[in-house]
Design a protein around this motif. Sequence first.
Motif, PDB file in Angstrom:
ATOM      1  N   PHE A 266      35.225  39.280  48.090  1.00  0.00           N
ATOM      2  CA  PHE A 266      36.331  39.784  48.905  1.00  0.00           C
ATOM      3  C   PHE A 266      36.435  39.069  50.245  1.00  0.00           C
ATOM      4  O   PHE A 266      37.511  38.977  50.815  1.00  0.00           O
ATOM      5  CB  PHE A 266      36.238  41.298  49.035  1.00  0.00           C
ATOM      6  CG  PHE A 266      36.578  41.981  47.729  1.00  0.00           C
ATOM      7  CD1 PHE A 266      37.902  42.342  47.446  1.00  0.00           C
ATOM      8  CD2 PHE A 266      35.619  42.192  46.753  1.00  0.00           C
ATOM      9  CE1 PHE A 266      38.243  42.927  46.222  1.00  0.00           C
ATOM     10  CE2 PHE A 266      35.944  42.768  45.534  1.00  0.00           C
ATOM     11  CZ  PHE A 266      37.257  43.144  45.260  1.00  0.00           C
ATOM     12  N   ALA A 267      35.304  38.513  50.750  1.00  0.00           N
ATOM     13  CA  ALA A 267      35.380  37.670  51.939  1.00  0.00           C
ATOM     14  C   ALA A 267      35.794  36.245  51.562  1.00  0.00           C
ATOM     15  O   ALA A 267      36.218  35.469  52.410  1.00  0.00           O
ATOM     16  CB  ALA A 267      34.037  37.647  52.660  1.00  0.00           C
TER      17      ALA A 267
ATOM     18  N   PRO B 259      27.909  33.077  56.751  1.00  0.00           N
ATOM     19  CA  PRO B 259      29.059  33.796  57.298  1.00  0.00           C
ATOM     20  C   PRO B 259      28.634  34.731  58.424  1.00  0.00           C
ATOM     21  O   PRO B 259      27.540  35.280  58.410  1.00  0.00           O
ATOM     22  CB  PRO B 259      29.574  34.588  56.104  1.00  0.00           C
ATOM     23  CG  PRO B 259      28.368  34.801  55.250  1.00  0.00           C
ATOM     24  CD  PRO B 259      27.484  33.604  55.461  1.00  0.00           C
ATOM     25  N   ALA B 260      29.489  34.913  59.373  1.00  0.00           N
ATOM     26  CA  ALA B 260      29.197  35.824  60.468  1.00  0.00           C
ATOM     27  C   ALA B 260      29.253  37.259  59.972  1.00  0.00           C
ATOM     28  O   ALA B 260      28.488  38.100  60.396  1.00  0.00           O
ATOM     29  CB  ALA B 260      30.209  35.624  61.597  1.00  0.00           C
ATOM     30  N   ARG B 261      30.118  37.542  59.061  1.00  0.00           N
ATOM     31  CA  ARG B 261      30.285  38.925  58.610  1.00  0.00           C
ATOM     32  C   ARG B 261      30.506  38.944  57.098  1.00  0.00           C
ATOM     33  O   ARG B 261      31.577  38.629  56.618  1.00  0.00           O
ATOM     34  CB  ARG B 261      31.469  39.574  59.305  1.00  0.00           C
ATOM     35  CG  ARG B 261      32.556  38.551  59.622  1.00  0.00           C
ATOM     36  CD  ARG B 261      33.945  39.039  59.523  1.00  0.00           C
ATOM     37  NE  ARG B 261      34.798  37.883  59.260  1.00  0.00           N
ATOM     38  CZ  ARG B 261      35.291  37.602  58.067  1.00  0.00           C
ATOM     39  NH1 ARG B 261      35.082  38.385  57.054  1.00  0.00           N
ATOM     40  NH2 ARG B 261      36.053  36.528  57.882  1.00  0.00           N
ATOM     41  N   ALA B 262      29.433  39.268  56.399  1.00  0.00           N
ATOM     42  CA  ALA B 262      29.587  39.430  54.956  1.00  0.00           C
ATOM     43  C   ALA B 262      30.182  40.799  54.675  1.00  0.00           C
ATOM     44  O   ALA B 262      29.831  41.783  55.317  1.00  0.00           O
ATOM     45  CB  ALA B 262      28.238  39.299  54.274  1.00  0.00           C
ATOM     46  N   LEU B 263      31.083  40.857  53.748  1.00  0.00           N
ATOM     47  CA  LEU B 263      31.671  42.143  53.389  1.00  0.00           C
ATOM     48  C   LEU B 263      30.790  42.893  52.401  1.00  0.00           C
ATOM     49  O   LEU B 263      30.818  44.095  52.299  1.00  0.00           O
ATOM     50  CB  LEU B 263      33.055  41.936  52.770  1.00  0.00           C
ATOM     51  CG  LEU B 263      34.092  41.302  53.694  1.00  0.00           C
ATOM     52  CD1 LEU B 263      35.431  41.175  52.965  1.00  0.00           C
ATOM     53  CD2 LEU B 263      34.256  42.143  54.950  1.00  0.00           C
ATOM     54  N   VAL B 264      30.004  42.095  51.635  1.00  0.00           N
ATOM     55  CA  VAL B 264      29.244  42.706  50.560  1.00  0.00           C
ATOM     56  C   VAL B 264      27.820  42.990  51.024  1.00  0.00           C
ATOM     57  O   VAL B 264      27.103  42.108  51.463  1.00  0.00           O
ATOM     58  CB  VAL B 264      29.254  41.812  49.295  1.00  0.00           C
ATOM     59  CG1 VAL B 264      28.918  40.385  49.637  1.00  0.00           C
ATOM     60  CG2 VAL B 264      28.329  42.347  48.245  1.00  0.00           C
ATOM     61  N   GLU B 265      27.446  44.258  50.991  1.00  0.00           N
ATOM     62  CA  GLU B 265      26.079  44.612  51.350  1.00  0.00           C
ATOM     63  C   GLU B 265      25.745  45.979  50.770  1.00  0.00           C
ATOM     64  O   GLU B 265      26.615  46.770  50.435  1.00  0.00           O
ATOM     65  CB  GLU B 265      25.904  44.635  52.873  1.00  0.00           C
ATOM     66  CG  GLU B 265      26.802  45.644  53.560  1.00  0.00           C
ATOM     67  CD  GLU B 265      26.576  45.670  55.061  1.00  0.00           C
ATOM     68  OE1 GLU B 265      26.112  44.660  55.610  1.00  0.00           O
ATOM     69  OE2 GLU B 265      26.856  46.702  55.671  1.00  0.00           O
ATOM     70  N   ILE B 266      24.441  46.218  50.631  1.00  0.00           N
ATOM     71  CA  ILE B 266      23.982  47.512  50.157  1.00  0.00           C
ATOM     72  C   ILE B 266      23.093  48.101  51.234  1.00  0.00           C
ATOM     73  O   ILE B 266      22.172  47.441  51.712  1.00  0.00           O
ATOM     74  CB  ILE B 266      23.156  47.363  48.851  1.00  0.00           C
ATOM     75  CG1 ILE B 266      24.039  46.819  47.729  1.00  0.00           C
ATOM     76  CG2 ILE B 266      22.549  48.702  48.451  1.00  0.00           C
ATOM     77  CD1 ILE B 266      23.263  46.512  46.458  1.00  0.00           C
TER      78      ILE B 266
ATOM     79  N   VAL C 211      39.621  40.978  39.942  1.00  0.00           N
ATOM     80  CA  VAL C 211      40.228  41.748  38.848  1.00  0.00           C
ATOM     81  C   VAL C 211      39.164  42.569  38.119  1.00  0.00           C
ATOM     82  O   VAL C 211      39.412  43.716  37.742  1.00  0.00           O
ATOM     83  CB  VAL C 211      40.937  40.800  37.851  1.00  0.00           C
ATOM     84  CG1 VAL C 211      41.388  41.556  36.597  1.00  0.00           C
ATOM     85  CG2 VAL C 211      42.122  40.127  38.511  1.00  0.00           C
ATOM     86  N   ILE C 212      37.977  41.988  37.949  1.00  0.00           N
ATOM     87  CA  ILE C 212      36.921  42.728  37.234  1.00  0.00           C
ATOM     88  C   ILE C 212      35.962  43.421  38.209  1.00  0.00           C
ATOM     89  O   ILE C 212      34.894  43.882  37.831  1.00  0.00           O
ATOM     90  CB  ILE C 212      36.142  41.812  36.262  1.00  0.00           C
ATOM     91  CG1 ILE C 212      35.436  40.669  37.026  1.00  0.00           C
ATOM     92  CG2 ILE C 212      37.074  41.242  35.190  1.00  0.00           C
ATOM     93  CD1 ILE C 212      34.443  39.894  36.150  1.00  0.00           C
ATOM     94  N   ASN C 213      36.371  43.510  39.475  1.00  0.00           N
ATOM     95  CA  ASN C 213      35.626  44.233  40.512  1.00  0.00           C
ATOM     96  C   ASN C 213      34.221  43.674  40.756  1.00  0.00           C
ATOM     97  O   ASN C 213      33.296  44.409  41.068  1.00  0.00           O
ATOM     98  CB  ASN C 213      35.542  45.730  40.181  1.00  0.00           C
ATOM     99  CG  ASN C 213      35.072  46.544  41.385  1.00  0.00           C
ATOM    100  OD1 ASN C 213      35.376  46.196  42.530  1.00  0.00           O
ATOM    101  ND2 ASN C 213      34.306  47.604  41.131  1.00  0.00           N
ATOM    102  N   ALA C 214      34.087  42.363  40.589  1.00  0.00           N
ATOM    103  CA  ALA C 214      32.799  41.742  40.937  1.00  0.00           C
ATOM    104  C   ALA C 214      32.743  41.596  42.453  1.00  0.00           C
ATOM    105  O   ALA C 214      33.487  40.820  43.034  1.00  0.00           O
ATOM    106  CB  ALA C 214      32.680  40.381  40.259  1.00  0.00           C
ATOM    107  N   GLN C 215      31.851  42.338  43.096  1.00  0.00           N
ATOM    108  CA  GLN C 215      31.738  42.267  44.558  1.00  0.00           C
ATOM    109  C   GLN C 215      31.079  40.960  44.996  1.00  0.00           C
ATOM    110  O   GLN C 215      31.311  40.489  46.094  1.00  0.00           O
ATOM    111  CB  GLN C 215      30.899  43.439  45.069  1.00  0.00           C
ATOM    112  CG  GLN C 215      31.416  44.804  44.648  1.00  0.00           C
ATOM    113  CD  GLN C 215      32.665  45.202  45.418  1.00  0.00           C
ATOM    114  OE1 GLN C 215      32.666  45.204  46.636  1.00  0.00           O
ATOM    115  NE2 GLN C 215      33.733  45.522  44.696  1.00  0.00           N
TER     116      GLN C 215
ATOM    117  N   ILE D 196      21.734  40.648  50.168  1.00  0.00           N
ATOM    118  CA  ILE D 196      22.673  41.769  50.037  1.00  0.00           C
ATOM    119  C   ILE D 196      22.103  43.085  50.560  1.00  0.00           C
ATOM    120  O   ILE D 196      22.831  43.906  51.099  1.00  0.00           O
ATOM    121  CB  ILE D 196      23.163  41.868  48.573  1.00  0.00           C
ATOM    122  CG1 ILE D 196      24.048  40.636  48.291  1.00  0.00           C
ATOM    123  CG2 ILE D 196      23.928  43.157  48.328  1.00  0.00           C
ATOM    124  CD1 ILE D 196      24.656  40.577  46.926  1.00  0.00           C
ATOM    125  N   THR D 197      20.790  43.291  50.438  1.00  0.00           N
ATOM    126  CA  THR D 197      20.233  44.555  50.939  1.00  0.00           C
ATOM    127  C   THR D 197      19.678  44.422  52.347  1.00  0.00           C
ATOM    128  O   THR D 197      19.446  45.424  53.013  1.00  0.00           O
ATOM    129  CB  THR D 197      19.075  45.057  50.043  1.00  0.00           C
ATOM    130  OG1 THR D 197      17.968  44.166  50.190  1.00  0.00           O
ATOM    131  CG2 THR D 197      19.495  45.141  48.584  1.00  0.00           C
TER     132      THR D 197
END
Lengths: 170, 442
Positions: free
Chosen positions: B127-128, B24-31, B98-102, B159-160
């Motif tokens: 979320f993406a 993906p060009a833009r991941a929403l999930v990152e730390i 629903v269970i907030n799994a990013q 992710i990091t």
Amino acid sequence: MRRIAALTRNPVAIALLAALAVAGCRSQQQVPNNAADLGLGAGASAATPGSKQEFTVSIGDRIFFDTDSSVIRADAQATLTRQAQWLNKYPSYSITVEGHADERGTREYNLALGARRAAAARDYLTTRGVAANRINTISYGKERPVATCDDISCWSQNRRAVTLLNGAGS
Amino acid sequence: MQKYLNATLALMFLATLAGMAVTPARALVEIDVNKGVVEPLPIAITDFLSGDNMGADISGVVAADLRRSGLFAPIDKAAFIEKISNPDVAPRFEDWKVINAQAIVTGRVTEEPDGRLRAEFRLWDTFAGEQLIGEQFFANKQNWRRVAHIISDAIYKQITGEMGYFDSRIVFVDESGTKQNRIKKLAIMDQDGANLEYLSRANSPNTLVMTPRFSPSPQSREITYMSYESGQPQVYLLQLETGQRELVGDFPGMTFAPRFTPNGDKIVMSLLRDDGNSNIFTMDLRTRSTARLTETNAIDTSPSYSPDGSQIVFTSDRGGRAQIYVMNADGSNQHRISFGDGSYSTPVWSPRGDLIAFTKQSGGEFQIGVMRTDGSGERILTSGYHREGPTWSPNGRVIMYFREDAGSGGPRLYTIDLTGRNEQQVPTPNFASDPAWSPLLQ
């Protein structure tokens, strides 16, 4: 130590050493100075002159140091002087001086500190007439405490140099 | 040791799993690991599909790795709404929101006709609504934990944005017996404490061993350590493949505090002088030539190279108390960098090159801390009765050390994040000390 290290690398010299040793039964790597091994207490007064027991009990086989110091204290000077007099009287013994540190230091630094303490004790003995070639030194760093608790009463006993009699004698 | 070899040789990375959305060009999930206090990322790690327990075992190790890092919060499987039945298709993202799994991890483990294990996994951005990575691996079955650690590293990196550290090993000293007659054995294990093997068989307190360190060579197949096995404490080299040991150098006195150069061609260590002081030497492992780097009437010990090999950090008490000094690799420009209250020892240069970890004694306590290579920016990460001997994770993010609390009877291994958060005990069967972290395995 230089000499001992060189000897142990030379098989001929080792054979010679073995032949010279009268009662050469010092274990290669003895477990140093358990308090129970010291023979302190009952029967101490019966120590035979020139015996290991006499050296350990009547002369005193160990000296203590201040924290992070290898300076020979006044009380230690008295002990080492007695050791030297005794060793000069019984010249068939060679000795190993073990240097130890307490647990309030890091491992590698304490190995070096224990070595420095052993060297300081060795040097004091040689100034009192004990031939340098009778003395081997080894450091155990903080690896072999005699007293184990979490306060200064133990640490002060562990900061020590112990003189072990190696060969000959009884 | 045989097991270890198989593990290093038989693992094969194959292909990126295509099929779903490409990178993906833009991941929403990152730390952002440099943000200071990081809220652990909620992540759903589903049981990998398999005909036996292997799928759940692998995803279990992945979840444990990520949880221990302190950067991820794997969600309790009991909360999952969707049961993954086909890991090749996208999960129902709404169920995971629903269970907030990013993020969601799915996978499958199968057996190849030749008996090898085939493991596939995909990491999804909830979320993406797209796949972040998909990879598959083939490995001998007994290497399943390495497969899990490699998957953990891939997720961590995605992710990091930083390299992982899970596919790595620890060499350390196993301690048993009383304090007066401690029995010490060399041991090696995975970074999470699994697959423990003993490298020395001594059952006698006479055979003290200490300070093992990995070579930087591929797969870390050599270690250097210090042993009393000859009667004289000296530095040895141990080949993990063959078990072959050799004395390092032909020095007249005690040698100790060994470490490899970053390219593995030399060992740097301390040599005791006849006058009771200790200086730093190197020995070239190929030519056997030695070089003296320090020559002070002091204790100079615990040398550790910068990752580029140009500098060495070490401990010296030349100024009265133990402090940290830095010199060039040829011994020139020796200068002190630690100036805080107390004494400093066991400096270790970070694999990123920017920090030095150390043991500090101050106010009756032992501390593990880090400072920049010029001595500025000192930060204490943990403090207590006894803390000693930091070692860096391969990515420079985590520090392992040994810790003993008053009255506990002996030390245990712990890890802590560079931020000083997330202190965790590393499981070992007995007391343990002197940990050294390997580079990432290959």
